[in-house]
Design an enzyme around this catalytic site. Structure first.
Site, PDB file in Angstrom:
ATOM      1  N   HIS A   1       1.006  -7.947  -8.371  1.00  0.00           N
ATOM      2  CA  HIS A   1       2.427  -7.790  -8.183  1.00  0.00           C
ATOM      3  C   HIS A   1       2.536  -9.766  -7.818  1.00  0.00           C
ATOM      4  O   HIS A   1       2.590  -9.951  -6.906  1.00  0.00           O
ATOM      5  CB  HIS A   1       2.820  -6.779  -7.508  1.00  0.00           C
ATOM      6  CG  HIS A   1       3.272  -6.079  -7.558  1.00  0.00           C
ATOM      7  ND1 HIS A   1       4.001  -4.967  -7.292  1.00  0.00           N
ATOM      8  CD2 HIS A   1       2.018  -5.099  -7.856  1.00  0.00           C
ATOM      9  CE1 HIS A   1       4.419  -3.706  -8.224  1.00  0.00           C
ATOM     10  NE2 HIS A   1       2.659  -3.246  -8.930  1.00  0.00           N
TER      11      HIS A   1
ATOM     12  N   TYR B   1      12.224  -2.879  -1.446  1.00  0.00           N
ATOM     13  CA  TYR B   1      12.917  -1.711  -0.541  1.00  0.00           C
ATOM     14  C   TYR B   1      14.531  -1.959  -0.459  1.00  0.00           C
ATOM     15  O   TYR B   1      14.665  -3.632  -0.138  1.00  0.00           O
ATOM     16  CB  TYR B   1      12.612  -3.643   0.553  1.00  0.00           C
ATOM     17  CG  TYR B   1      10.422  -2.979   0.803  1.00  0.00           C
ATOM     18  CD1 TYR B   1       9.876  -3.822  -0.162  1.00  0.00           C
ATOM     19  CD2 TYR B   1      10.213  -2.853   1.837  1.00  0.00           C
ATOM     20  CE1 TYR B   1       8.697  -3.939  -0.144  1.00  0.00           C
ATOM     21  CE2 TYR B   1       8.815  -2.623   2.191  1.00  0.00           C
ATOM     22  CZ  TYR B   1       8.339  -3.436   0.706  1.00  0.00           C
ATOM     23  OH  TYR B   1       6.715  -3.217   0.772  1.00  0.00           O
TER      24      TYR B   1
ATOM     25  N   PRO C   1       4.717   0.988   8.729  1.00  0.00           N
ATOM     26  CA  PRO C   1       3.711   1.005   7.342  1.00  0.00           C
ATOM     27  C   PRO C   1       4.779  -0.125   6.895  1.00  0.00           C
ATOM     28  O   PRO C   1       4.827  -0.493   5.489  1.00  0.00           O
ATOM     29  CB  PRO C   1       4.075   1.723   6.423  1.00  0.00           C
ATOM     30  CG  PRO C   1       5.008   2.833   7.545  1.00  0.00           C
ATOM     31  CD  PRO C   1       4.941   2.506   8.830  1.00  0.00           C
TER      32      PRO C   1
ATOM     33  N   LYS D   1       0.834  -4.099   6.584  1.00  0.00           N
ATOM     34  CA  LYS D   1      -0.505  -5.155   7.019  1.00  0.00           C
ATOM     35  C   LYS D   1      -1.574  -4.142   7.656  1.00  0.00           C
ATOM     36  O   LYS D   1      -2.679  -4.937   7.931  1.00  0.00           O
ATOM     37  CB  LYS D   1      -0.494  -5.533   8.361  1.00  0.00           C
ATOM     38  CG  LYS D   1       1.000  -6.729   8.019  1.00  0.00           C
ATOM     39  CD  LYS D   1       0.428  -8.146   7.152  1.00  0.00           C
ATOM     40  CE  LYS D   1       1.722  -9.175   6.265  1.00  0.00           C
ATOM     41  NZ  LYS D   1       1.439  -9.312   5.156  1.00  0.00           N
TER      42      LYS D   1
ATOM     43  N   TYR E   1       4.379 -11.353   4.057  1.00  0.00           N
ATOM     44  CA  TYR E   1       4.029 -11.105   2.829  1.00  0.00           C
ATOM     45  C   TYR E   1       3.007 -10.577   2.454  1.00  0.00           C
ATOM     46  O   TYR E   1       2.293  -9.811   2.423  1.00  0.00           O
ATOM     47  CB  TYR E   1       5.308 -10.228   2.081  1.00  0.00           C
ATOM     48  CG  TYR E   1       4.854  -8.972   1.621  1.00  0.00           C
ATOM     49  CD1 TYR E   1       5.895  -7.921   2.015  1.00  0.00           C
ATOM     50  CD2 TYR E   1       4.611  -9.388  -0.005  1.00  0.00           C
ATOM     51  CE1 TYR E   1       5.772  -6.501   1.388  1.00  0.00           C
ATOM     52  CE2 TYR E   1       4.390  -7.944  -0.266  1.00  0.00           C
ATOM     53  CZ  TYR E   1       4.876  -6.356   0.231  1.00  0.00           C
ATOM     54  OH  TYR E   1       5.397  -5.443  -0.147  1.00  0.00           O
TER      55      TYR E   1
HETATM   56  C1  PHB Z   1       2.188   2.841  -0.862  1.00  0.00           C
HETATM   57  O1  PHB Z   1       2.646   1.942  -1.745  1.00  0.00           O
HETATM   58  O2  PHB Z   1       2.006   2.887   0.111  1.00  0.00           O
HETATM   59  C2  PHB Z   1       3.255   0.804   0.106  1.00  0.00           C
HETATM   60  C3  PHB Z   1       4.073  -0.212   0.310  1.00  0.00           C
HETATM   61  C4  PHB Z   1       4.776  -0.957   0.710  1.00  0.00           C
HETATM   62  C5  PHB Z   1       4.795  -0.261   1.915  1.00  0.00           C
HETATM   63  C6  PHB Z   1       4.584   0.487   2.170  1.00  0.00           C
HETATM   64  C7  PHB Z   1       3.634   1.401   1.735  1.00  0.00           C
HETATM   65  O3  PHB Z   1       5.506  -2.039   2.768  1.00  0.00           O
END
Ligand code: PHB
Length: 415
Positions: free
Chosen positions: A77, A206, A297, A301, A389
């Site tokens: 990504h 997000y 989450p 990380k 990130y």
């Molecule tokens: C996920 O795909 O489960 C996932 C992706 C990004 C995050 C948290 C969980 O920040």
């Protein structure tokens, strides 16, 4: 019952990402380990967690021979989208930080590590019970357990690695003082679902909205992972599918974007917590991964921090066993904690910038949105987000390490 005495160099308690990766790295350097876990292989491989691997995690796994499936089946990504008030703002990860991330679920990493350890004759004892750890402040620590066949084993070792997660037993072997635990519990949780639907977006979304946060992620072309902020004690089973979708729609749809919906095949509520245990070692016991620290989450990380911890620990153990010097073991905790606190800060920052306690404190809500505008509205702000990130390179402390080259690759990706 009569116990069998066995010996290894490093007894690893816990077969999660930290324990398995540690055992893998040590094996490359010819250091013996035994990994024990209460869970069976199928349970370990079914652990559903976040799905984002930092560039450094991927570089280390590929460079040490356990990254083939990430490259074949994971998805690189190059950006994430932050949506605020229905408007998308893209963060160009390689353009801003020189690095990308990979979408590859944690349980697939676990499958790859278990398969690699078994293929190379690694010693994994899964489904054990009655585990106890002894004498970590002496030169002869030991781990006692009952193996899956019911036989008692007394495993003596030079070092114990505590990789048994946040509810494990090893952290409590560090007495208070010196042990201090730093914790934050957030006033919200994440409602997570898996749905059988095509991807709604090529990149992770997000979303900040007046109804609260949502995250749109993916697992495969036909299964998607989505989350939305909820009350911490929410009962996931009590929600109808329509109620779940209407909550998600309210948070992300708009400005030409509409979620692709499908049947919900898995659901659960994830608590949001930050936690750090200091120090990370005591005598011959060294903690790594969730046994020592937990992040919410939002920044994805958790696994990446576990991998970075054990990369530092494995280099220290190489020095200890091959060069008879304990300097890197002595500084392991402090080296690891620098990264841990950086990741704690980032995870807390992402969490507090993206979540709102709906209707509670409007000053705080407007301040938070101004912060999102500040971060997404300038190249300096976007760069700060992208660098954190995608994750910093993993520290190379031992140039003699057999995986020094793989660690150098984690730094080469930086512009
Ligand atoms: C996920 O795909 O489960 C996932 C992706 C990004 C995050 C948290 C969980 O920040």
């Amino acid at each position: 019952m009569h116990a069998t005495n066995q010996r290894t160099q490093v007894a690893i308690v816990g077969a999660g990402p930290a324990g398995l990766m540690l055992s893998h790295l040590l094996a490359l350097s010819g250091i013996d380990s035994v990994v024990i876990d209460l869970r069976e292989r199928a349970d370990i491989e079914a652990t559903i967690r976040a799905g984002i691997l930092e560039q450094g995690t991927v570089d280390l796994m590929v460079g040490t021979g356990v990254g083939d499936r990430i490259l074949a089946q994971g998805t690189r990504h190059d950006g994430i989208e932050l949506r605020t008030r229905g408007e998308s703002r893209r963060i160009d990860l390689p353009g801003l930080s020189g690095r990308s991330v990979y979408l590859y679920p944690q349980h697939e990493v676990l499958k790859d590590l278990i398969a690699a350890r078994l293929e190379q004759g690694g010693d994994l004892r899964l489904g054990v019970s009655e585990v106890s750890v002894h004498d970590v402040t002496t030169d002869t620590p030991a781990v006692h357990f009952t193996d899956a066949d019911g036989a008692r084993v007394e495993l003596s070792c030079a070092v114990v690695a505590g990789c048994d997660g946040t509810r494990g037993l090893t952290r409590s072997l560090i007495p208070r003082p010196p042990r201090v635990e730093h914790s934050r519990t957030y006033p919200y949780g994440w409602f997570g679902i898996l749905t059988e639907a095509p991807p709604s977006s090529e990149e992770l979304v997000y979303a900040d909205s007046e109804h609260g946060f949502a995250l749109i992620s993916s697992r495969s072309p036909t299964v998607q992972r989505m989350y939305f902020q909820c009350e911490p004690g929410e009962d996931a089973g009590a929600w109808s599918e329509e109620r779940i979708w209407s909550e998600l729609r309210a948070r992300v749809n708009g400005d030409g974007f509409a979620l692709k919906e499908g049947p919900i095949i898995q659901r659960g509520v994830i608590p949001m917590r930050s936690h750090v245990c200091e120090p990370m070692s005591h005598g011959r016991l060294y903690l790594a991964g969730d046994a020592a620290h937990v992040v919410p989450p939002t920044g994805a990380k958790g696994l990446n921090l576990a991998v970075a911890d054990v990369a530092v620990l494995a280099q220290a153990l190489e020095r200890h066993f091959h060069q008879a010097a304990s300097d890197l073991l002595d500084s392991y905790g402090l080296t690891a904690l620098r990264r841990v606190w950086r990741a704690q800060h980032f995870s807390w920052w992402m969490t507090s910038m993206l979540h709102t306690e709906v209707g509670k404190d409007l000053f705080e809500d407007r301040r938070r949105r101004a912060e999102l505008d500040l971060v997404t509205g300038s190249e300096a702000g976007r760069t700060l987000l992208a660098e954190n990130y995608t994750g910093a390179p993993i520290t190379l402390t031992n140039p003699e390490s057999v995986f020094a080259e793989a660690l150098e690759a984690t730094a080469r990706h930086t512009l």
